[in-house]
Design a protein around this motif. Structure first.
Motif, PDB file in Angstrom:
ATOM      1  N   UNK A 103      16.986  -2.343 -14.240  1.00 37.66           N
ATOM      2  CA  UNK A 103      16.367  -2.468 -12.917  1.00 37.66           C
ATOM      3  C   UNK A 103      16.705  -1.249 -12.070  1.00 37.66           C
ATOM      4  N   UNK A 104      15.782  -0.904 -11.198  1.00 34.95           N
ATOM      5  CA  UNK A 104      15.998   0.156 -10.199  1.00 34.95           C
ATOM      6  C   UNK A 104      15.926  -0.479  -8.820  1.00 34.95           C
ATOM      7  N   UNK A 105      16.943  -0.262  -7.990  1.00 29.74           N
ATOM      8  CA  UNK A 105      16.992  -0.829  -6.640  1.00 29.74           C
ATOM      9  C   UNK A 105      16.462   0.191  -5.640  1.00 29.74           C
ATOM     10  N   UNK A 106      15.754  -0.311  -4.619  1.00 34.92           N
ATOM     11  CA  UNK A 106      15.115   0.581  -3.647  1.00 34.92           C
ATOM     12  C   UNK A 106      15.351   0.090  -2.225  1.00 34.92           C
ATOM     13  N   UNK A 107      15.233   1.042  -1.292  1.00 30.27           N
ATOM     14  CA  UNK A 107      15.180   0.749   0.130  1.00 30.27           C
ATOM     15  C   UNK A 107      14.189   1.726   0.749  1.00 30.27           C
ATOM     16  N   UNK A 108      13.113   1.208   1.316  1.00 31.12           N
ATOM     17  CA  UNK A 108      12.058   2.052   1.866  1.00 31.12           C
ATOM     18  C   UNK A 108      12.062   1.960   3.388  1.00 31.12           C
ATOM     19  N   UNK A 109      11.934   3.113   4.046  1.00 37.10           N
ATOM     20  CA  UNK A 109      11.757   3.154   5.502  1.00 37.10           C
ATOM     21  C   UNK A 109      10.262   3.190   5.779  1.00 37.10           C
ATOM     22  N   UNK A 110       9.770   2.138   6.398  1.00 38.16           N
ATOM     23  CA  UNK A 110       8.332   2.021   6.643  1.00 38.16           C
ATOM     24  C   UNK A 110       8.012   2.231   8.118  1.00 38.16           C
ATOM     25  N   UNK A 111       6.761   2.552   8.373  1.00 44.08           N
ATOM     26  CA  UNK A 111       6.247   2.677   9.729  1.00 44.08           C
ATOM     27  C   UNK A 111       4.816   2.198   9.775  1.00 44.08           C
ATOM     28  N   UNK A 112       4.072   2.696  10.741  1.00 47.65           N
ATOM     29  CA  UNK A 112       2.692   2.249  10.922  1.00 47.65           C
ATOM     30  C   UNK A 112       1.710   3.010  10.042  1.00 47.65           C
ATOM     31  N   UNK A 113       2.198   3.990   9.280  1.00 46.57           N
ATOM     32  CA  UNK A 113       1.348   4.702   8.329  1.00 46.57           C
ATOM     33  C   UNK A 113       1.615   4.194   6.921  1.00 46.57           C
ATOM     34  N   UNK A 114       0.540   3.956   6.154  1.00 45.92           N
ATOM     35  CA  UNK A 114       0.666   3.440   4.796  1.00 45.92           C
ATOM     36  C   UNK A 114       1.339   4.466   3.883  1.00 45.92           C
ATOM     37  N   UNK A 153      -4.619   1.853  -2.751  1.00 46.67           N
ATOM     38  CA  UNK A 153      -3.878   3.059  -2.407  1.00 46.67           C
ATOM     39  C   UNK A 153      -3.396   3.084  -0.980  1.00 46.67           C
ATOM     40  N   UNK A 154      -4.099   2.382  -0.077  1.00 42.30           N
ATOM     41  CA  UNK A 154      -3.743   2.397   1.343  1.00 42.30           C
ATOM     42  C   UNK A 154      -3.588   0.954   1.825  1.00 42.30           C
ATOM     43  N   UNK A 155      -2.423   0.624   2.335  1.00 47.38           N
ATOM     44  CA  UNK A 155      -2.165  -0.703   2.901  1.00 47.38           C
ATOM     45  C   UNK A 155      -2.582  -0.715   4.357  1.00 47.38           C
ATOM     46  N   UNK A 156      -3.014  -1.895   4.843  1.00 51.14           N
ATOM     47  CA  UNK A 156      -3.472  -2.034   6.221  1.00 51.14           C
ATOM     48  C   UNK A 156      -2.737  -3.174   6.914  1.00 51.14           C
ATOM     49  N   UNK A 157      -2.419  -2.959   8.183  1.00 54.41           N
ATOM     50  CA  UNK A 157      -1.767  -3.997   8.963  1.00 54.41           C
ATOM     51  C   UNK A 157      -2.669  -5.229   9.073  1.00 54.41           C
ATOM     52  N   UNK A 172       0.145  -1.668 -11.628  1.00 49.83           N
ATOM     53  CA  UNK A 172      -0.387  -0.525 -10.905  1.00 49.83           C
ATOM     54  C   UNK A 172       0.470  -0.124  -9.716  1.00 49.83           C
ATOM     55  N   UNK A 173      -0.046   0.840  -8.931  1.00 50.39           N
ATOM     56  CA  UNK A 173       0.669   1.340  -7.763  1.00 50.39           C
ATOM     57  C   UNK A 173       0.671   0.290  -6.646  1.00 50.39           C
ATOM     58  N   UNK A 174       1.700   0.342  -5.794  1.00 52.25           N
ATOM     59  CA  UNK A 174       1.843  -0.610  -4.682  1.00 52.25           C
ATOM     60  C   UNK A 174       2.090   0.192  -3.413  1.00 52.25           C
ATOM     61  N   UNK A 175       1.314  -0.103  -2.387  1.00 51.55           N
ATOM     62  CA  UNK A 175       1.477   0.579  -1.105  1.00 51.55           C
ATOM     63  C   UNK A 175       1.946  -0.417  -0.055  1.00 51.55           C
ATOM     64  N   UNK A 176       2.505   0.102   1.046  1.00 52.22           N
ATOM     65  CA  UNK A 176       3.051  -0.763   2.093  1.00 52.22           C
ATOM     66  C   UNK A 176       2.865  -0.112   3.449  1.00 52.22           C
ATOM     67  N   UNK A 177       2.763  -0.975   4.486  1.00 53.63           N
ATOM     68  CA  UNK A 177       2.694  -0.525   5.868  1.00 53.63           C
ATOM     69  C   UNK A 177       3.362  -1.590   6.723  1.00 53.63           C
ATOM     70  N   UNK A 178       3.858  -1.206   7.892  1.00 50.35           N
ATOM     71  CA  UNK A 178       4.541  -2.158   8.769  1.00 50.35           C
ATOM     72  C   UNK A 178       3.950  -2.094  10.165  1.00 50.35           C
ATOM     73  N   UNK A 179       4.290  -3.075  10.984  1.00 52.21           N
ATOM     74  CA  UNK A 179       3.826  -3.096  12.374  1.00 52.21           C
ATOM     75  C   UNK A 179       4.687  -2.203  13.260  1.00 52.21           C
ATOM     76  N   UNK A 180       5.773  -1.679  12.707  1.00 53.45           N
ATOM     77  CA  UNK A 180       6.667  -0.773  13.418  1.00 53.45           C
ATOM     78  C   UNK A 180       7.721  -0.265  12.459  1.00 53.45           C
ATOM     79  N   UNK A 181       8.578   0.589  12.940  1.00 54.57           N
ATOM     80  CA  UNK A 181       9.612   1.138  12.072  1.00 54.57           C
ATOM     81  C   UNK A 181      10.546   0.033  11.579  1.00 54.57           C
ATOM     82  N   UNK A 182      10.751  -0.052  10.245  1.00 54.97           N
ATOM     83  CA  UNK A 182      11.592  -1.103   9.683  1.00 54.97           C
ATOM     84  C   UNK A 182      12.024  -0.707   8.275  1.00 54.97           C
TER      85      UNK A 182
END
Length: 271
Positions: free
Chosen positions: A185-196, A226-230, A253-263
């Motif tokens: 397994x590979x563990x991750x931590x992603x910093x997300x914002x309002x851009x996908x 390819x692009x996640x949407x709020x 396949x590929x997985x994209x993410x977006x958030x309602x704010x920085x998180x």
């Protein structure tokens, strides 16, 4: 081709249910076979159970104490049985009913028991009301329940208590799987914002991917595009929203993410 050998799963489960004045006439489920967890690799299998012990502790104080039957040495068996019957059913008493159901039929009453005031308290072997064998086999779609009913002296009050307790041996069988087991397994931590952003690229060897929204204030949205949407796709709500890709909903396949704010989004990918 090698023969497939059945795999067996087994565990012991305790039954502990308490009845009090707060129980009213509510149906209380005593036992339902559990499911094999996803960590056992056979998540869709449900156990069947063998109830090997089921007892009831009765402590009734809200009605007069039951009198010991006046049985004489000269009384025949019929007279003695009548004396015991009258004590159980004609003196002041509370009552509890036992029910059973499965996927084909609704709740059916199978036994009624008087609850008497016997100092200081007493126990009843409930298994004898359910079967003549040493255990009761419960199918994987069967449920067992109990309910307090009014026998003319009211329901339980604050001085009354009834506890049903016992044990169940649960078993399940399944054919073994030829799927690959997780080896890394590979563990991750992603910093997300309002851009996908792409958080995991396509991976043909993926067996599992898990995601947890670590933010207390922001929602996260995943997408297989390819692009996640709020507000669209897979919502991981704030304060612990989760999602998992596994053998029951495989996606490589590929997985994209977006958030309602920085998180912060945490997760892992297993191969």
């Amino acid at each position: 081709m090698a023969a497939l050998i059945q795999q067996a799963y087994s565990r012991n489960v305790s039954v502990i249910k308490a009845f009090s004045s707060a129980s009213g006439t509510s149906m209380v489920q005593l036992y339902a076979p559990g499911s094999v967890t996803p960590w056992d690799r056979t998540a869709t299998i449900r156990y069947y159970g063998f109830i090997t012990s089921l007892r009831m502790s009765v402590n009734i104080k809200s009605i007069p104490e039951s009198q010991i039957p006046n049985i004489q040495l000269t009384d025949d068996q019929t007279a003695r049985m009548l004396a015991v019957r009258d004590m159980e059913w004609k003196e002041p008493r509370k009552q509890i009913d036992l029910f059973i159901k499965n996927s084909q039929i609704s709740w059916q009453r199978i036994a009624s028991l008087s609850l008497l005031n016997r100092l200081p308290y007493y126990h009843v072997n409930l298994l004898q009301y359910l079967t003549d064998s040493s255990s009761l086999e419960v199918g994987n779609d069967t449920r067992l329940a109990a309910r307090i009913s009014d026998a003319g002296y009211g329901l339980l009050n604050n001085t009354d208590s009834v506890t049903i307790f016992g044990s169940v041996q649960e078993e399940a069988t399944a054919l073994p799987t030829d799927e690959r087991d997780i080896s890394y397994t590979s563990d991750f931590s992603w910093e997300l914002g309002t851009n996908s952003q792409i958080i995991l690229p396509a991976n043909p060897n993926r067996l599992q991917a898990s995601f947890v929204n670590d933010s207390e204030t922001q929602n996260v949205y995943l997408s297989y595009n390819g692009i996640a949407q709020q507000g669209k796709g897979i919502a991981l709500l704030k304060a612990g929203g989760t999602y998992e890709i596994n053998k029951f909903n495989p996606y490589k396949g590929a997985i994209s993410a977006v958030a309602t704010g920085n998180c912060n989004l945490v997760g892992l990918e297993a191969v």
